[in-house]
Design an enzyme around this catalytic site. Structure first.
Site, PDB file in Angstrom:
ATOM      1  N   TYR A  70     -10.471   5.447 -11.052  1.00 35.13           N
ATOM      2  CA  TYR A  70     -10.148   6.111  -9.777  1.00 35.13           C
ATOM      3  C   TYR A  70      -9.951   7.616  -9.935  1.00 35.13           C
ATOM      4  O   TYR A  70      -9.465   8.253  -9.008  1.00 35.13           O
ATOM      5  CB  TYR A  70      -8.843   5.550  -9.189  1.00 35.13           C
ATOM      6  CG  TYR A  70      -8.678   4.058  -9.206  1.00 35.13           C
ATOM      7  CD1 TYR A  70      -9.427   3.237  -8.359  1.00 35.13           C
ATOM      8  CD2 TYR A  70      -7.730   3.460 -10.032  1.00 35.13           C
ATOM      9  CE1 TYR A  70      -9.237   1.857  -8.352  1.00 35.13           C
ATOM     10  CE2 TYR A  70      -7.528   2.085 -10.026  1.00 35.13           C
ATOM     11  CZ  TYR A  70      -8.292   1.289  -9.191  1.00 35.13           C
ATOM     12  OH  TYR A  70      -8.084  -0.063  -9.187  1.00 35.13           O
ATOM     13  N   GLY A  96       0.754  -1.239   0.000  1.00 33.55           N
ATOM     14  CA  GLY A  96       0.000   0.000   0.000  1.00 33.55           C
ATOM     15  C   GLY A  96       0.787   1.293   0.000  1.00 33.55           C
ATOM     16  O   GLY A  96       0.191   2.374  -0.086  1.00 33.55           O
ATOM     17  N   GLU A 136       4.302  -6.563   1.434  1.00 36.62           N
ATOM     18  CA  GLU A 136       3.617  -6.866   0.169  1.00 36.62           C
ATOM     19  C   GLU A 136       3.509  -5.649  -0.751  1.00 36.62           C
ATOM     20  O   GLU A 136       2.421  -5.295  -1.197  1.00 36.62           O
ATOM     21  CB  GLU A 136       2.197  -7.392   0.457  1.00 36.62           C
ATOM     22  CG  GLU A 136       2.126  -8.619   1.336  1.00 36.62           C
ATOM     23  CD  GLU A 136       0.689  -8.975   1.741  1.00 36.62           C
ATOM     24  OE1 GLU A 136      -0.228  -8.149   1.510  1.00 36.62           O
ATOM     25  OE2 GLU A 136       0.481 -10.061   2.286  1.00 36.62           O
ATOM     26  N   CYS A 159     -15.929   3.722 -26.840  1.00 40.07           N
ATOM     27  CA  CYS A 159     -17.237   4.377 -26.873  1.00 40.07           C
ATOM     28  C   CYS A 159     -17.828   4.524 -25.477  1.00 40.07           C
ATOM     29  O   CYS A 159     -18.814   3.863 -25.137  1.00 40.07           O
ATOM     30  CB  CYS A 159     -18.170   3.596 -27.788  1.00 40.07           C
ATOM     31  SG  CYS A 159     -17.445   3.399 -29.416  1.00 40.07           S
ATOM     32  N   GLU A 160     -17.199   5.343 -24.663  1.00 38.98           N
ATOM     33  CA  GLU A 160     -17.644   5.675 -23.301  1.00 38.98           C
ATOM     34  C   GLU A 160     -17.137   7.080 -23.009  1.00 38.98           C
ATOM     35  O   GLU A 160     -15.981   7.371 -23.301  1.00 38.98           O
ATOM     36  CB  GLU A 160     -16.975   4.765 -22.255  1.00 38.98           C
ATOM     37  CG  GLU A 160     -17.242   3.310 -22.365  1.00 38.98           C
ATOM     38  CD  GLU A 160     -18.329   2.818 -21.422  1.00 38.98           C
ATOM     39  OE1 GLU A 160     -18.701   3.578 -20.494  1.00 38.98           O
ATOM     40  OE2 GLU A 160     -18.799   1.695 -21.630  1.00 38.98           O
ATOM     41  N   ARG A 198       2.599  -1.392  -6.016  1.00 41.26           N
ATOM     42  CA  ARG A 198       2.717  -0.114  -6.694  1.00 41.26           C
ATOM     43  C   ARG A 198       4.088   0.548  -6.519  1.00 41.26           C
ATOM     44  O   ARG A 198       4.679   1.054  -7.483  1.00 41.26           O
ATOM     45  CB  ARG A 198       1.650   0.825  -6.148  1.00 41.26           C
ATOM     46  CG  ARG A 198       1.542   2.161  -6.871  1.00 41.26           C
ATOM     47  CD  ARG A 198       0.629   3.107  -6.085  1.00 41.26           C
ATOM     48  NE  ARG A 198      -0.640   2.515  -5.745  1.00 41.26           N
ATOM     49  CZ  ARG A 198      -1.728   2.556  -6.522  1.00 41.26           C
ATOM     50  NH1 ARG A 198      -1.696   3.193  -7.665  1.00 41.26           N
ATOM     51  NH2 ARG A 198      -2.851   1.975  -6.141  1.00 41.26           N
ATOM     52  N   ARG A 233      -7.031   3.377 -15.033  1.00 41.36           N
ATOM     53  CA  ARG A 233      -6.925   4.105 -13.769  1.00 41.36           C
ATOM     54  C   ARG A 233      -7.605   5.485 -13.776  1.00 41.36           C
ATOM     55  O   ARG A 233      -8.300   5.817 -12.819  1.00 41.36           O
ATOM     56  CB  ARG A 233      -5.459   4.233 -13.323  1.00 41.36           C
ATOM     57  CG  ARG A 233      -4.802   2.854 -13.047  1.00 41.36           C
ATOM     58  CD  ARG A 233      -3.441   2.986 -12.389  1.00 41.36           C
ATOM     59  NE  ARG A 233      -3.548   3.506 -11.047  1.00 41.36           N
ATOM     60  CZ  ARG A 233      -3.313   4.741 -10.685  1.00 41.36           C
ATOM     61  NH1 ARG A 233      -2.885   5.621 -11.565  1.00 41.36           N
ATOM     62  NH2 ARG A 233      -3.483   5.105  -9.448  1.00 41.36           N
ATOM     63  N   TYR A 236      -0.936  -1.524 -12.016  1.00 40.55           N
ATOM     64  CA  TYR A 236      -2.377  -1.487 -12.283  1.00 40.55           C
ATOM     65  C   TYR A 236      -2.674  -0.874 -13.651  1.00 40.55           C
ATOM     66  O   TYR A 236      -3.689  -0.238 -13.855  1.00 40.55           O
ATOM     67  CB  TYR A 236      -3.114  -0.758 -11.145  1.00 40.55           C
ATOM     68  CG  TYR A 236      -2.765  -1.358  -9.792  1.00 40.55           C
ATOM     69  CD1 TYR A 236      -3.284  -2.590  -9.432  1.00 40.55           C
ATOM     70  CD2 TYR A 236      -1.896  -0.721  -8.917  1.00 40.55           C
ATOM     71  CE1 TYR A 236      -2.945  -3.175  -8.216  1.00 40.55           C
ATOM     72  CE2 TYR A 236      -1.550  -1.303  -7.697  1.00 40.55           C
ATOM     73  CZ  TYR A 236      -2.083  -2.527  -7.361  1.00 40.55           C
ATOM     74  OH  TYR A 236      -1.741  -3.109  -6.166  1.00 40.55           O
TER      75      TYR A 236
HETATM   76  C1  PLP Z   1      -3.261  -4.951  -3.611  1.00 42.97           C
HETATM   77  C2  PLP Z   1      -2.636  -5.550  -2.425  1.00 42.97           C
HETATM   78  C3  PLP Z   1      -1.288  -5.294  -2.136  1.00 42.97           C
HETATM   79  C4  PLP Z   1      -0.434  -4.341  -2.934  1.00 42.97           C
HETATM   80  O1  PLP Z   1      -0.858  -3.025  -2.809  1.00 42.97           O
HETATM   81  P1  PLP Z   1       0.050  -1.828  -3.400  1.00 42.97           P
HETATM   82  O2  PLP Z   1      -0.717  -0.628  -3.118  1.00 42.97           O
HETATM   83  O3  PLP Z   1       0.206  -2.103  -4.845  1.00 42.97           O
HETATM   84  O4  PLP Z   1       1.345  -1.881  -2.673  1.00 42.97           O
HETATM   85  C5  PLP Z   1      -0.728  -5.945  -1.055  1.00 42.97           C
HETATM   86  N1  PLP Z   1      -1.442  -6.793  -0.282  1.00 42.97           N
HETATM   87  C6  PLP Z   1      -2.744  -7.058  -0.528  1.00 42.97           C
HETATM   88  C7  PLP Z   1      -3.467  -7.998   0.349  1.00 42.97           C
HETATM   89  C8  PLP Z   1      -3.380  -6.441  -1.599  1.00 42.97           C
HETATM   90  O5  PLP Z   1      -4.664  -6.692  -1.832  1.00 42.97           O
END
Ligand code: PLP
Length: 433
Positions: A335, A255, A292, A362-363, A295, A331, A391
């Protein structure tokens, strides 16, 4: 065949984006984007292996003081070549489907043992495939899923190592579609209920309560929400230890955000701040840390190269219509995300135009930017949508029966086509008449 190109000038501190003008033409590291477009067509995704590795190493260095595994989030960009590049740097992987499990297997089989499996809707076939692949950890998101996991573990004759993905009820300032850590969201298990669920797991020998996991959302720029979430997780782990569980892993999720704007951004500083905040929350907790990021590793290493088809005026508004559309990069439509858009030829003058940059789909939602001021462009010019590595390709579709773009990986002096452009045959292949 991978093609050799002139080596880029050595840089000690790569800039946050690998795209820069040389001799007035935009390059990705040493590769000239104009030639790439001529050879491979547009729209075209282009990535820098150097930048991907650099970002991964920033993470590794920031957490060097404690035992950790960086489980790259496959959904951010699931290209096999990119997964292999990261696996070779000893990355683990965060997956959310059986399809992503197969991608890891294909990219680098030994990495299966470093896979964590997240997601609120795991199916039996996916659980079985992951059990049989001996993955590291199941991040379980409901009590019902835990029951199913126990049953499938018994059926497969495997003990399932699991973490509950807890919902810490912290607010992360990001787009509502990518915020996941509040009790109103579908993700995780209420942290207050977790202890009792771990206790219930002791009743079966097919479950191994191996960790606790949390993930509060994506594109989070402040580190405080991560720290708040992990503080709650750390205190839960202390309770679980008291209850006699052998917790070995603490999964802090992904995240960490990047800067999509035109201003300078220092990824090294960002990840250092993040690491300091997490480390502080963990305190004396010695469990192996799982991270994890998706991005942060890949977003700025990639861009989408597209050609201007038409420039047209409707009343007072100007529209720049490109050959890439929302099916190639969703994106902005999904978003309201911002992507910097720059011409491939370095502008010489100061003149500008203000226009909507839109695709052919076509949107009315098929736009990349609205009322954007940029140097004048004309039909047949190439422009680059920056920071499209995460993404981007992984969210493409065939909407409007448009074949997906090709992908190029620049690795030092090697230019490699890592996914060919889809053909009409690919497009129609699954259909029966
Ligand atoms: C999407 C996701 C991530 C990665 O999120 P980023 O914003 O790309 O770092 C990590 N863990 C889980 C469980 C996710 O769903």
């Amino acid at each position: 065949m991978p093609k050799k190109i002139a080596a880029p000038p050595p840089e000690t501190q790569p800039s946050p984006r690998p795209f820069a003008y040389r001799n007035r033409l935009l390059h990705c590291d040493g590769a000239d984007l104009t030639s790439l477009a001529a050879e491979h067509g547009t729209p075209l995704y282009v990535y820098s292996a150097q930048q991907i590795s650099h970002r991964f190493q920033l993470f590794a260095e920031a957490f060097a003081s404690r035992p950790h595994t960086i489980c790259y989030a496959v959904k951010a960009n699931s290209s096999l070549a990119i997964l292999r590049l990261l696996a070779k740097q000893r990355a683990g992987f965060d997956i959310v489907s059986g399809g992503e499990l197969e991608r890891v297997r294909k990219a680098h089989k030994p990495a299966l043992k470093k896979v964590v499996f997240s997601g609120v809707g795991k199916q039996i076939w996916e659980i079985d495939a992951a059990l049989n692949a001996d993955i590291l950890l199941f991040n379980v998101e409901s009590e019902a899923e835990l029951h199913l996991l126990a049953a499938r573990a018994e059926a497969c004759n495997k003990v399932a190592p699991f973490a509950l993905r807890v919902n810490p009820d912290v607010f992360a300032e990001t787009h509502p579609y990518i915020s996941t850590g509040l009790s109103e969201h579908k993700f995780g298990i209420d942290i207050k209920a977790a202890r009792a669920i771990y206790r219930s797991a002791k009743k079966t020998k097919w479950l191994d309560p191996a960790g606790v996991s949390v993930h509060i959302g994506s594109q989070i720029r402040k580190v405080d929400p991560f720290a708040a979430a992990l503080t709650r997780v750390t205190s839960l782990i202390a309770d679980l230890r008291k209850d006699g569980h052998n917790i070995r892993y603490v999964d802090a999720g992904g995240g960490l955000g990047v800067d999509y704007g035109a201003t300078a951004f220092d990824p090294a500083k960002q990840v250092a701040k993040y690491a300091a905040a997490l480390t502080k929350s963990l305190g004396e907790e010695s469990a192996h840390l799982l991270l994890e990021p998706g991005r942060f590793i890949i977003a700025q290493a990639g861009a989408l190269l597209t050609r201007v088809l038409y420039v047209k005026k409707n009343g007072t508004k100007t529209f720049i219509i490109t050959d890439a559309g929302m099916n190639d990069l969703i994106r902005p439509a999904l978003y309201h995300a911002h992507h910097e858009i720059i011409p491939i030829k370095q502008p010489t003058g100061k003149s500008t135009l203000t226009a909507d940059i839109v695709g052919p789909v076509c949107e009315s939602g098929d736009f990349f930017a609205r009322d954007r001021t940029l140097p004048p462009v004309k039909p047949n010019d190439l422009v680059l949508l920056l920071d499209a590595g995460a993404y981007g390709m992984s969210q493409t579709s065939n909407y409007n029966s448009r074949p997906r773009p090709a992908e190029i990986l620049i690795d030092g002096d090697i230019t490699k086509l890592i996914r060919r452009r889809e053909t009409m045959r690919d497009l129609l292949a699954p259909e029966l008449l």
